[in-house]
Scaffold this active site. Structure first.
Site, short mmCIF file in Angstrom:
data_model
loop_
_atom_site.label_atom_id
_atom_site.label_comp_id
_atom_site.label_asym_id
_atom_site.label_seq_id
_atom_site.Cartn_x
_atom_site.Cartn_y
_atom_site.Cartn_z
N ASP A 1 -4.57 -4.86 5.89
CA ASP A 1 -4.92 -5.69 4.74
C ASP A 1 -3.75 -6.60 4.37
OD1 ASP A 1 -6.36 -6.69 2.58
OD2 ASP A 1 -5.70 -5.11 1.22
N MET B 1 -0.32 1.23 5.27
CA MET B 1 -1.14 1.53 6.44
C MET B 1 -2.22 0.48 6.59
SD MET B 1 -1.90 3.51 8.95
CE MET B 1 -0.91 4.98 8.63
N SER C 1 0.85 -1.19 0.00
CA SER C 1 0.00 0.00 0.00
C SER C 1 0.89 1.24 0.00
CB SER C 1 -0.95 -0.03 1.20
OG SER C 1 -1.90 1.01 1.09
N THR C 2 0.76 2.11 1.00
CA THR C 2 1.54 3.36 1.02
C THR C 2 3.03 3.08 0.95
OG1 THR C 2 -0.18 4.38 2.37
CG2 THR C 2 1.96 5.48 2.30
#
Length: 344
Positions: A289, A286, A167-168
C-alpha cells in the site's frame, strides 16, 4: 495481504488469565504455520520461557500482576530483542507499548463493539506472521528532539504539503519524523494503518509530544503550516484543492490495496491536487500500500522519500516503492526530517 512463511513460527503466549491464555494458545495452534511452544503467567515466567524455548514471536498482555507488560518490554528489548504483539483493551497504553518496542497490537474481545473471540484470533494469527518478519535486532530510540515553535511558515513551506504513509512499526516512525519538524513546516497528511478509536488516540499523543498541532482528520480541515491530520481508522482520506490551499475529505469506502484508510488513496489525491508542491514519504510496513501512489506523486513532480531497510521494522511497503522507481531518495529514519527540510 499475503505473508510468506517458510517454517513454523514459534510463539510464546503471555497472559495472567488462565482461561484467556489457553484460548489464545489453542486458537494460534490451529494455524498450520504457527507452533505455540509455551505459555507464561507473568513477565518473570516469560523470561525463563524465552531463554528455554527461544520463541520467534511473543504475545503479551499489558495488565499483569508483579510487572506490567510495558515495563517488561522496556527491560526485555535492550537485552533480548524479540518481536512482540501486544494484546490490550482499547486504551492509549498500546502506544506506550509500541514506544517500548512492540511491533503490533490486537484489541481484546468486546461484545460492545462486536469484537468476537474468533475475530481476535484471526487478527492475532495475521499479526504474529507479520511480527515474525519484523526487524528488531537494532531496537533503539531515535533520539529525535523537538524543534522550537515558530509562528509563521518556514520559507519554502507556503502552499506545499507533506504526505506520509506507514503501517507495521509506523507509530514510532511517524513520531520520530514529527519530532524532527517544527511548527513552521508545511501542512502534513498521514495514513497510518490502525483501527478506529486508536487513530484519535494516536493523534492526541502526537499533539502532546511534538511542536505541531495534530488531530484526527475531519472533512473540511484546512491543511496549513504546522498542522497534521491523521486519517480516521475506518475512512479513506484524500487531499482536495480549495483556491490557493488544500483541505481534506474523509469518507467510508471499500478497501484499496488491502486497507481502509489506504495510503494509495491519499498519495494518488496528493499527486493529482498538489503535484510538484508535495513531498511524499513511505515508511515501514507490510505489503505494498502506498507504492503505486508514491510513483504517481513522483511522476507528477513531487519529491519522494522511502525509509531504508536497516531502520524499517518491516521493509515491505518502502521496498516495493523502491523497486517501482517511486522513491527518489532512501534514508534511515533519523535522517528523514532533515531530508524533508532540504527538499523544501
Amino acid at each position: 495481504m499475503t505473508v510468506i512463511i517458510r517454517k513454523k513460527i514459534k510463539v510464546l503466549v503471555v497472559d495472567d488469565s488462565l482461561v484467556f491464555r489457553e484460548f489464545l494458545a489453542r486458537g494460534l495452534a490451529d494455524d498450520p504455520l504457527i507452533e505455540v511452544v509455551a505459555t507464561a503467567v507473568d513477565p518473570f515466567d516469560a523470561r525463563d520461557k524465552i531463554i528455554k524455548y527461544e520463541p520467534d514471536v511473543m504475545t503479551l498482555d499489558v495488565e499483569m500482576p508483579r510487572m506490567s507488560g510495558i515495563e517488561f518490554l522496556r527491560r526485555l528489548m535492550p537485552q533480548y530483542p524479540l518481536p512482540v504483539v501486544i494484546i490490550s483493551a482499547v486504551s492509549d497504553t498500546v502506544f506506550e507499548a509500541m514506544a517500548a518496542g512492540a511491533v503490533e497490537f490486537v484489541v481484546k474481545p468486546d461484545p460492545k463493539n462486536g469484537r468476537s473471540l474468533n475475530t481476535v484470533i484471526n487478527e492475532l494469527k495475521t499479526k504474529v506472521k507479520v511480527a515474525a518478519m519484523a526487524n528488531v535486532s537494532q531496537y533503539k530510540k531515535t533520539g529525535a528532539t523537538m524543534q522550537s515553535v515558530k509562528n509563521s511558515c518556514r520559507s519554502g513551506s507556503h502552499g506545499k504539503v507533506i504526505a506520509i504513509g506507514a503501517s507495521t512499526g509506523g507509530t514510532e516512525a511517524v513520531l520520530s519524523i514529527l519530532k524532527g519538524l517544527s511548527a513552521d513546516a508545511p501542512g502534513i497528511v498521514i495514513v497510518q494503518h490502525m483501527p478506529p478509536v486508536f487513530t484519535r488516540m494516536f493523534a492526541e499523543r502526537m499533539n502532546d509530544v511534538t511542536a505541531l498541532t495534530v488531530k484526527e482528520a475531519q472533512s473540511g480541515d484546512r491543511v496549513e503550516c504546522g498542522h497534521v491530520f491523521i486519517a480516521p481508522g475506518d475512512k479513506h482520506m484524500r487531499l482536495v484543492r480549495t483556491g490557493s490551499g488544500f483541505t481534506v475529505e474523509c469518507y467510508a469506502g471499500e478497501k484499496v490495496s488491502g486497507h481502509c484508510p489506504s495510503v494509495d488513496v491519499l498519495f494518488e489525491s496528493v499527486a493529482r491536487e498538489a503535484g510538484a508542491k508535495a513531498i511524499g514519504v513511505l515508511l515501514t510496513g507490510m505489503g505494498q500500500d502506498g507504492a503505486k501512489g508514491l510513483l504517481s506523486m513522483r511522476q507528477a513532480g513531487a519529491r519522494t522519500i522511502g525509509q531504508d531497510e536497516q531502520s524499517s521494522v518491516v521493509y515491505g511497503m518502502p521496498k516495493v516503492a523502491w523497486q517501482l522507481g517511486a522513491v527518489e531518495k532512501q534514508a534511515a529514519l533519523p535522517a528523514i526530517s532533515q531530508l524533508i527540510y532540504s527538499m523544501l
